[in-house]
Enzyme design. Structure first.
Site, PDB file in Angstrom:
ATOM      1  N   GLN A  76     -40.347  32.095  42.660  1.00 38.81           N
ATOM      2  CA  GLN A  76     -41.105  30.878  42.384  1.00 38.81           C
ATOM      3  C   GLN A  76     -40.283  29.658  42.808  1.00 38.81           C
ATOM      4  O   GLN A  76     -39.662  29.003  41.991  1.00 38.81           O
ATOM      5  CB  GLN A  76     -41.413  30.822  40.884  1.00 38.81           C
ATOM      6  CG  GLN A  76     -42.323  29.710  40.460  1.00 38.81           C
ATOM      7  CD  GLN A  76     -43.763  30.035  40.706  1.00 38.81           C
ATOM      8  OE1 GLN A  76     -44.186  31.172  40.550  1.00 38.81           O
ATOM      9  NE2 GLN A  76     -44.523  29.045  41.095  1.00 38.81           N
ATOM     10  N   PHE A  77     -40.294  29.346  44.108  1.00 39.13           N
ATOM     11  CA  PHE A  77     -39.490  28.225  44.595  1.00 39.13           C
ATOM     12  C   PHE A  77     -39.941  26.899  43.996  1.00 39.13           C
ATOM     13  O   PHE A  77     -39.160  25.950  43.906  1.00 39.13           O
ATOM     14  CB  PHE A  77     -39.493  28.158  46.127  1.00 39.13           C
ATOM     15  CG  PHE A  77     -40.719  27.511  46.722  1.00 39.13           C
ATOM     16  CD1 PHE A  77     -40.724  26.159  47.017  1.00 39.13           C
ATOM     17  CD2 PHE A  77     -41.851  28.265  46.983  1.00 39.13           C
ATOM     18  CE1 PHE A  77     -41.850  25.563  47.564  1.00 39.13           C
ATOM     19  CE2 PHE A  77     -42.979  27.681  47.532  1.00 39.13           C
ATOM     20  CZ  PHE A  77     -42.983  26.316  47.819  1.00 39.13           C
ATOM     21  N   THR A  78     -41.184  26.824  43.526  1.00 37.25           N
ATOM     22  CA  THR A  78     -41.703  25.564  42.995  1.00 37.25           C
ATOM     23  C   THR A  78     -41.011  25.129  41.701  1.00 37.25           C
ATOM     24  O   THR A  78     -41.191  23.998  41.262  1.00 37.25           O
ATOM     25  CB  THR A  78     -43.228  25.642  42.770  1.00 37.25           C
ATOM     26  OG1 THR A  78     -43.500  26.683  41.837  1.00 37.25           O
ATOM     27  CG2 THR A  78     -43.955  25.903  44.082  1.00 37.25           C
TER      28      THR A  78
END
Length: 143
Positions: A76-78
């Site tokens: 989950q890079f966000t």
């Protein structure tokens, strides 16, 4: 490294209509890597997830590791979005994919070395994540 960890009754991740990872009672860990993260931080995050005492028992709170419960890890890079200015998030603090993917894999590997059963999403894929939060209990972890 950052993770949003939820105690779940169940969770799954679907890619292109197929379920690629799922767990029953356990943890859902959305995991993000920052530009300055390394394998040591990935292992430290895995240890925290494994030892996080969020499951109530008659003799006190226990961890997924204590109880032999599975973990679903989804990249989950966000989690590294900077939303302080304007309406468009900046992703400049997130590690690029070629750096982040091995770090997320190291989190998974360390959880498995510690004895956890781990299911995963697919790095970089467009995923649909479903979960039934138990509690609700959701925590932000950062190392």
């Amino acid at each position: 490294m950052r993770a949003v960890v939820s105690r779940v009754a169940s969770a799954s991740v679907t890619v292109e209509g197929a379920v690629v990872g799922e767990v029953g009672r356990g943890l859902l860990a959305l995991v993000g890597a920052g530009r300055d993260d390394d394998a040591a931080r990935a292992r430290a995050l895995a240890r925290k997830v494994h030892e996080l005492r969020v499951f109530p028992t008659e003799d006190g709170a226990r961890s997924a590791g204590d109880l032999g419960l599975p973990v679903l890890v989804v990249s989950q890079f966000t989690l590294y979005a900077d939303t302080r200015k304007g309406r468009r998030p900046s992703w400049s603090d997130a590690a690029p994919g070629e750096v982040a993917e091995p770090l997320v894999e190291e989190v998974v590997a360390e959880l498995r070395r510690r004895g956890s059963s781990v299911a995963t999403g697919v790095f970089g894929a467009r995923m649909q994540v479903a979960s039934v939060n138990d509690g609700p209990m959701t925590l932000l972890l950062e190392v």
